[in-house]
Design a protein around this motif. Structure first.
Motif, PDB file in Angstrom:
ATOM      1  N   THR A   8       0.853  -1.185   0.000  1.00 35.71           N
ATOM      2  CA  THR A   8       0.000   0.000   0.000  1.00 35.71           C
ATOM      3  C   THR A   8       0.890   1.237   0.000  1.00 35.71           C
ATOM      4  O   THR A   8       2.064   1.164   0.361  1.00 35.71           O
ATOM      5  N   THR A  10       1.500   3.623   1.775  1.00 34.83           N
ATOM      6  CA  THR A  10       2.066   4.182   2.987  1.00 34.83           C
ATOM      7  C   THR A  10       2.767   3.098   3.773  1.00 34.83           C
ATOM      8  O   THR A  10       2.397   1.936   3.693  1.00 34.83           O
ATOM      9  N   PRO A  35      -5.043   4.331   8.389  1.00 37.06           N
ATOM     10  CA  PRO A  35      -4.901   5.720   7.943  1.00 37.06           C
ATOM     11  C   PRO A  35      -5.487   5.926   6.549  1.00 37.06           C
ATOM     12  O   PRO A  35      -5.931   7.019   6.227  1.00 37.06           O
ATOM     13  N   GLU A  36      -5.467   4.864   5.720  1.00 34.25           N
ATOM     14  CA  GLU A  36      -6.064   4.968   4.381  1.00 34.25           C
ATOM     15  C   GLU A  36      -7.157   3.922   4.247  1.00 34.25           C
ATOM     16  O   GLU A  36      -7.053   2.836   4.812  1.00 34.25           O
ATOM     17  N   SER A  37      -8.167   4.254   3.460  1.00 35.21           N
ATOM     18  CA  SER A  37      -9.315   3.346   3.360  1.00 35.21           C
ATOM     19  C   SER A  37      -8.937   2.006   2.740  1.00 35.21           C
ATOM     20  O   SER A  37      -8.148   1.934   1.802  1.00 35.21           O
ATOM     21  N   HIS A  39     -10.577  -0.837   0.599  1.00 35.44           N
ATOM     22  CA  HIS A  39     -11.745  -0.976  -0.284  1.00 35.44           C
ATOM     23  C   HIS A  39     -12.004  -2.435  -0.623  1.00 35.44           C
ATOM     24  O   HIS A  39     -11.077  -3.233  -0.717  1.00 35.44           O
ATOM     25  N   ARG A  42     -10.537  -3.055  -4.891  1.00 35.11           N
ATOM     26  CA  ARG A  42      -9.401  -2.283  -5.385  1.00 35.11           C
ATOM     27  C   ARG A  42      -8.793  -3.078  -6.542  1.00 35.11           C
ATOM     28  O   ARG A  42      -8.545  -4.280  -6.396  1.00 35.11           O
ATOM     29  N   ASN A 340     -12.247   3.047   8.665  1.00 34.88           N
ATOM     30  CA  ASN A 340     -11.760   3.155   7.285  1.00 34.88           C
ATOM     31  C   ASN A 340     -11.731   1.828   6.545  1.00 34.88           C
ATOM     32  O   ASN A 340     -10.933   1.633   5.620  1.00 34.88           O
ATOM     33  N   ASP A 385      -4.082  -5.375  -2.744  1.00 37.62           N
ATOM     34  CA  ASP A 385      -3.821  -4.177  -1.931  1.00 37.62           C
ATOM     35  C   ASP A 385      -3.976  -4.445  -0.439  1.00 37.62           C
ATOM     36  O   ASP A 385      -3.737  -3.544   0.366  1.00 37.62           O
ATOM     37  N   ASP A 428     -15.405   9.237   0.557  1.00 36.21           N
ATOM     38  CA  ASP A 428     -14.072   8.671   0.408  1.00 36.21           C
ATOM     39  C   ASP A 428     -13.710   8.427  -1.056  1.00 36.21           C
ATOM     40  O   ASP A 428     -12.565   8.525  -1.460  1.00 36.21           O
TER      41      ASP A 428
END
Ligand code: T4K
Length: 430
Positions: A8, A10, A35-37, A39, A42, A340, A385, A428
């Motif tokens: 990912t 980050t 911190p990030e969604s 999904h 993806r 998230n 992901d 989002d």
């Protein structure tokens, strides 16, 4: 595998929070776990270098659509992988369904499950064919053949079986019913590319089958779809219908539409096919990890895949027994969205959405298992992901929510769930 399975974006993929207590849950004021969604759907992306080379080749040769090297190659590979003689690639799965339905001569009424993505029903209604919604077997989530038989009327011209989650629907029983009643049989195999049934690849059953290669499918061609069949005449009709019905330079035989797949999409498809086994391996790893983490959680089960068959494991689907979890599906979805984790409520049941809700206001009476299942299921993130560490944290959130089920229910009582979750999801995405 590392070349096609990027980390990912980050380095911090999940925050160092235990999520063991209720107060640590974001919905009760804790910090979101991710911190990030995360999904559902993806896109998996294969070797970028090869894709870029193929796009450069397309631009260089200036052959963008209406046949072409990559569409031809994509069709050949899909046919080979599915063990069928003919593949006609399309711009998406929905148009592929529409064209297959028309080429098969379906009219009047066609029996379909309500527990499917809305495109299955829309592909019929769009051409003024009535989708007759049939109930499912709650154990398989697929059409119940006994109930299919009960829905047949003099106006019925066909059946559409959907291999929901990539698990084959009752192919033999539907084939037998279709043949006994002289009905056309189409399979919506949007979820089932790369899956097998009794050792035979999905693709060659019924009169034809339809795949989707949408961005969210484990194997994507950006947008894309295909009709596969062993019937040469049908394939020829579908081929012409895909291109306005043209039989020659300026001659048409019957009405067609524009269902063509473009070369760039086909190049993406060819590139991703080269990594398909790796995508499946990641999905299988993720599925097994979810299964291990959630085994033994009372009232929570995962939709199981038959490991003796080939599968793509692209959907990780949770089923809740609210009598045991106390926390319900809407609440759990809201809890996950606040962390998230953008879990999806696939599928609502087509009969609960417009235009079908107004057209068939009493449909629910004949669909008790669809009604019940559509309130119990929740689809979780997977694909290349999603990292194992993230799955562990996500499952801990579920375990904590369920083990304090009564307290969660009480603390969330009166809170507007659906709209809050929907708002979070769409803000989002944009
Ligand atoms: N039959 C069945 C049984 C189907 O399930 C489908 C499609 C069809 C027929 C029709 O095939 P296509 O005409 O689509 O080829 C999604 C997909 O759009 C749809 O293809 C799929 N089934 C259905 C189950 O799911 P949405 O509206 O729920 O997806 P969307 O756009 O909200 O995306 C889902 C998630 O994926 C989001 O969390 C964001 C993420 N995403 C999405 C896209 C498009 C990305 O990260 N990147 C992306 O490019 O319908």
């Amino acid at each position: 595998m590392n070349s096609v399975v990027p980390k990912t974006g980050t380095s911090e993929i999940a925050r160092a929070i235990s999520k063991l207590s209720l107060d640590e849950l974001a919905i009760f004021g804790g910090e979101p776990a991710f911190p990030e969604s995360l999904h559902v759907g993806r896109p998996n992306i294969g070797n970028r270098q090869k894709f870029h080379e193929r796009v450069a080749d397309i631009l260089e040769r200036k052959w963008i659509t209406n046949g072409g090297r990559y569409v031809d190659e994509f069709e050949r590979r899909i046919a080979d992988l599915s063990g069928v003689e003919h593949c006609v690639a399309m711009c998406n799965g929905t148009v592929a369904l529409e064209i297959a339905i028309r080429a098969l001569g379906m009219t009047g009424e066609v029996i379909v499950p309500s527990f499917t993505f809305i495109a299955t029903a829309n592909a019929l209604q769009w051409q003024e064919i009535t989708p007759v919604f049939c109930d499912i077997d709650p154990r398989t989530h697929n059409l119940d053949p006994a109930r299919v038989e009960q829905m047949i009327t003099p106006r019925t011209t066909g059946l559409i079986g959907v291999h929901v989650w990539g698990r084959p629907c009752p192919v033999e029983a539907l084939t037998e019913i279709a043949s006994r009643h002289g009905l056309k049989l189409l399979f919506d195999s949007a979820h089932a590319f790369g899956c097998s049934h009794n050792g035979r690849m999905i693709g060659g059953f019924g009169n034809a089958e339809v795949f989707s290669f949408h961005a969210t499918k484990f194997m994507n061609s950006l947008e894309g779809g295909a009709v596969v069949t062993n019937d040469a005449q049908l394939a020829e009709r579908i081929h012409l219908m895909r291109n306005f019905g043209f039989t020659g330079y300026d001659e048409t035989e019957y009405i067609g539409t524009n269902g063509k797949l473009d070369e760039v999409s086909a190049a993406m498809g060819v590139t991703n096919l080269e990594s398909m086994e790796e995508f499946v391996a990641v999905n299988r790893r993720n599925y097994r990890l979810y299964d291990k983490e959630l085994t033994g959680v009372d009232g929570v089960s995962l939709v199981k895949y038959n490991e003796a068959e080939r599968g793509n494991y692209q959907y990780v689907v949770l089923e809740l027994d609210e009598s045991k979890t106390i926390v319900n599906r809407e609440q759990l979805m809201e809890i996950l969205h606040e962390e998230n984790v953008l879990a999806r409520r696939y599928f609502r049941g087509c009969h609960q959405m417009e235009p079908y809700r107004s057209l068939f206001p009493h449909a629910a009476m004949l669909l008790p298992d669809t009604e019940s299942l559509s309130k119990r299921v929740l689809t979780l993130p997977t694909g290349t992901d999603v990292e194992p560490e993230q799955i562990s944290v996500l499952c801990q959130i579920i375990k904590t929510s369920v083990s304090y089920g009564s307290e969660v229910r009480d603390r969330l009582a009166g809170r507007e769930m659906v709209s809050a979750a929907g708002a979070k999801f769409y803000s989002d995405l944009s």
